[in-house]
Design an enzyme around this catalytic site. Structure first.
Site, mmCIF file in Angstrom:
data_model
loop_
_atom_site.group_PDB
_atom_site.id
_atom_site.type_symbol
_atom_site.label_atom_id
_atom_site.label_comp_id
_atom_site.label_asym_id
_atom_site.label_seq_id
_atom_site.Cartn_x
_atom_site.Cartn_y
_atom_site.Cartn_z
ATOM 1 N N ASP A 95 8.829 -11.456 -7.946
ATOM 2 C CA ASP A 95 7.571 -10.790 -7.637
ATOM 3 C C ASP A 95 6.399 -11.538 -8.272
ATOM 4 O O ASP A 95 6.581 -12.428 -9.106
ATOM 5 C CB ASP A 95 7.612 -9.312 -8.056
ATOM 6 C CG ASP A 95 7.734 -9.112 -9.556
ATOM 7 O OD1 ASP A 95 6.981 -9.753 -10.312
ATOM 8 O OD2 ASP A 95 8.582 -8.302 -9.981
ATOM 9 N N LYS A 96 5.201 -11.187 -7.872
ATOM 10 C CA LYS A 96 4.001 -11.936 -8.256
ATOM 11 C C LYS A 96 3.850 -12.033 -9.773
ATOM 12 O O LYS A 96 3.424 -13.055 -10.308
ATOM 13 C CB LYS A 96 2.758 -11.284 -7.638
ATOM 14 C CG LYS A 96 1.451 -12.021 -7.921
ATOM 15 C CD LYS A 96 0.316 -11.465 -7.090
ATOM 16 C CE LYS A 96 -0.098 -10.086 -7.541
ATOM 17 N NZ LYS A 96 -0.831 -10.136 -8.848
#
Length: 203
Positions: A46-47
């Site tokens: 994820d980011k």
């Protein structure tokens, strides 16, 4: 027919694991490396997570690595807020339950979790935490990857994930790679280090 290509990236924090997005987010295309057409990430981080991300032009690899009958290990170095007690560490090791992305309850079962006293000495990861803010570092090894699983796991024992770094997928290690750097592996080496069937995915 062109041979497939295989890459190891240290994905920086605050970057999504995609080359294309409808949202205004930092993309893999910002990495200073001439990826060939058709390159895609194998799985995702994820980011807000960082560390080891595999990329390839071979569309079969994601299925072989994450959807095959044999589970494959992924190691995450995790910094959590506050000191973790022996009891909460034991709870993580024995298995915790959380609500998965599909809305259904999921139980991890026994998981390999241990304290990391010196992430810089062991993994080359600088602590970066202010000395007055207590925290703990954990190494969590999983053979599954529910959405935000590691973050949800530590949340179940009342700790907030401050930093999450994937440091290994099977025998491919992040090592001393710096954020944003890429190395290319040969097809044979890539399959061997991931312990997946070369004959099933090489062609």
């Amino acid at each position: 027919m062109n041979k497939h290509r295989y890459f190891v990236l240290h994905k920086p924090r605050n970057m999504v694991s995609q080359f294309i997005s409808a949202d205004a987010v930092p993309l893999l295309g910002a990495i200073d490396f001439p990826f060939p057409e058709g390159t895609h990430a194998i799985g995702r981080l994820d980011k807000d997570s960082e560390g080891l991300l595999l990329l390839t032009t071979n569309k079969k690899v994601t299925r072989l690595l994450f959807e095959g009958p044999v589970p494959h290990r992924r190691d995450y170095l995790v910094m959590v807020k506050n000191r973790i007690s022996a009891e909460r560490l034991r709870l993580l090791q024995e298995g915790v339950s959380f609500i998965a992305a599909d809305g259904l309850p999921h139980h991890t079962g026994p998981v390999s979790v241990r304290l990391v006293e010196d992430p810089l000495a062991e993994f080359g990861i600088a602590d970066q935490r202010p000395a007055h803010i207590p925290s703990s570092w954990l190494l969590i090894s999983l053979c599954e990857g529910k959405y935000h699983q590691v973050r949800k796991m530590v949340s179940t024992v009342h700790h907030r994930c401050r930093r999450l770094i994937r440091v290994a997928i099977e025998d491919i290690l992040l090592g001393d790679m710096k954020p944003g750097t890429v190395i290319e592996l040969s097809e044979e080496t890539f399959f061997r280090l991931l312990h997946i069937d070369y004959d099933a995915g090489a062609n």
